[in-house]
Scaffold this active site. Structure first.
Site, PDB file in Angstrom:
ATOM      1  N   CYS A   1       0.916  -1.154  -0.020  1.00 56.18           N
ATOM      2  CA  CYS A   1      -0.063   0.001   0.114  1.00 56.18           C
ATOM      3  C   CYS A   1       0.699   1.285  -0.121  1.00 56.18           C
ATOM      4  O   CYS A   1       0.592   2.142  -0.671  1.00 56.18           O
ATOM      5  CB  CYS A   1      -1.022  -0.134   1.166  1.00 56.18           C
ATOM      6  SG  CYS A   1      -0.303   0.013   2.840  1.00 56.18           S
ATOM      7  N   ASN A   2       1.866   1.248   0.660  1.00 55.80           N
ATOM      8  CA  ASN A   2       2.906   2.420   0.882  1.00 55.80           C
ATOM      9  C   ASN A   2       3.442   2.662  -0.578  1.00 55.80           C
ATOM     10  O   ASN A   2       3.641   3.847  -1.375  1.00 55.80           O
ATOM     11  CB  ASN A   2       3.772   2.387   1.825  1.00 55.80           C
ATOM     12  CG  ASN A   2       3.291   2.201   3.048  1.00 55.80           C
ATOM     13  OD1 ASN A   2       2.307   2.785   3.462  1.00 55.80           O
ATOM     14  ND2 ASN A   2       4.057   1.570   4.550  1.00 55.80           N
TER      15      ASN A   2
END
Length: 342
Positions: A149-150
């Site tokens: 996600c990052n």
């Protein structure tokens, strides 16, 4: 034609998010749900917010008959996923939400995750699941590896700028704030309310965060040379959301124009008017990513900010977007839910 879906690891946050999204999908039906430690339980007992849905009970993976399953989502822990996928039918389409197949180089995987990869042959066939940049490859893939996600947030804001050559490559700074659901549902002392609330902290400081492996892989391939960004993540006392702030060298207006051009036809990436910056409040619970650009007071530098929901666009929503492509369905099917505000 309805596509039959299995979700392996449905008792975690990303599994529950997949169920929430697929519930509105016009062409998908959930046929099997696994949860090793919660096998035998109903989804209503594990996630009461899903009790209105008619869902199969949780079972162990080896109890699932994959004969009529068209696609399986693997929302399993790292390392477990590669072991499970090795034993799944070879004609089964799979979207993996773990980190096990994101890195193409087995040595890079061992470096960032601390153990040798046990399914190297399968690792080589996996397609990196950043939909907006690997669309054609994903459509023809058997196995797609969802991004971190990052890593997804940072790439949405920086990939087009590196490709277009409009920013310097040796002084990229990425400061990222991530909500607590990004750490999963397992009990951890530092995630207890009394430990987390009313404060925030940096973690994996100094270049140890595993998503740096994805940044190194993708940005270096784009540039045709090694690109090593400075990346510091922070844990914030919120349930959902990522806000990433990038500090780059380059002309702010050119950077904005480059992003506008790149994402003009993308349904889920919204570039805000120049000078505006996004908020996680405005993407919560949705598959949208908002990006803003403003000039810095230091001449020749710009600030790029991106916001998305780590559980949706950063994980399960992106996974469903990829699955739609793999099953030759409309890419946005089941994903046009408006953000939840306030």
């Amino acid at each position: 034609m309805t596509q039959n879906i299995a979700i392996l690891g449905a008792s975690g946050y990303t599994g529950a998010e997949l169920i929430r999204l697929i519930a509105t999908h016009p062409s998908m039906q959930i046929k099997a749900l696994s949860g090793e430690r919660k096998a035998g339980q109903s989804m209503a007992s594990v996630f009461p917010h899903l009790r209105h849905l008619d869902l199969p009970d949780l079972v162990k993976i080896d109890e699932i008959d994959f004969t009529d399953i068209d696609l399986a989502f693997c929302a399993l822990p790292h390392k477990t996923s590669q072991e499970v996928i090795t034993n799944l039918p070879r004609d089964l389409k799979i979207v993996d939400l773990s980190a096990d197949f994101r890195l193409r180089d087995p040595e890079a995987y061992a470096k960032w995750y601390g153990n040798a990869h046990s399914a190297v042959e399968i690792q080589r066939e996996a397609v990196y699941g950043l939909t907006e940049f690997y669309r054609d490859e994903i459509a023809g893939a058997r196995l797609v590896a969802g991004t971190g996600c990052n890593a997804a947030t940072g790439q949405f804001m920086l990939r087009p700028l590196i490709s277009a050559g409009v920013i310097g490559l040796d002084d990229i700074i990425l400061d990222l704030k991530c909500a607590v659901s990004g750490a999963g549902r397992s009990l951890k002392e530092n995630l207890l309310h009394a430990e987390l609330s009313e404060g925030t902290n940096a973690y994996a400081v100094g270049g140890t965060h595993r998503h740096l492996g994805e940044f190194d892989q993708e940005f270096s391939a784009l540039a045709g040379r090694a690109v090593r960004i400075q990346f510091t993540p922070h844990l914030i006392p919120a349930n959902r959301g990522i806000l990433a702030t990038g500090y780059v060298s380059g002309d702010a207006q050119v950077i904005h124009d480059t992003l506008v051009k790149q994402y003009a036809d993308e349904p889920f990436i919204e570039v805000l008017p120049f000078g505006e910056t996004p908020s996680t409040h405005h993407v919560r619970g949705s598959n949208f990513c908002h990006i803003g650009v403003t000039g810095d007071r230091i001449e020749g530098r710009a600030i790029v900010v991106a916001a998305l929901d780590n559980l949706t666009k950063g994980s399960s929503g992106q996974a469903l977007q990829n699955a739609n492509l793999m099953l030759d369905l409309p890419e946005a099917a089941g994903l046009m839910l408006a953000p939840c505000f306030p």
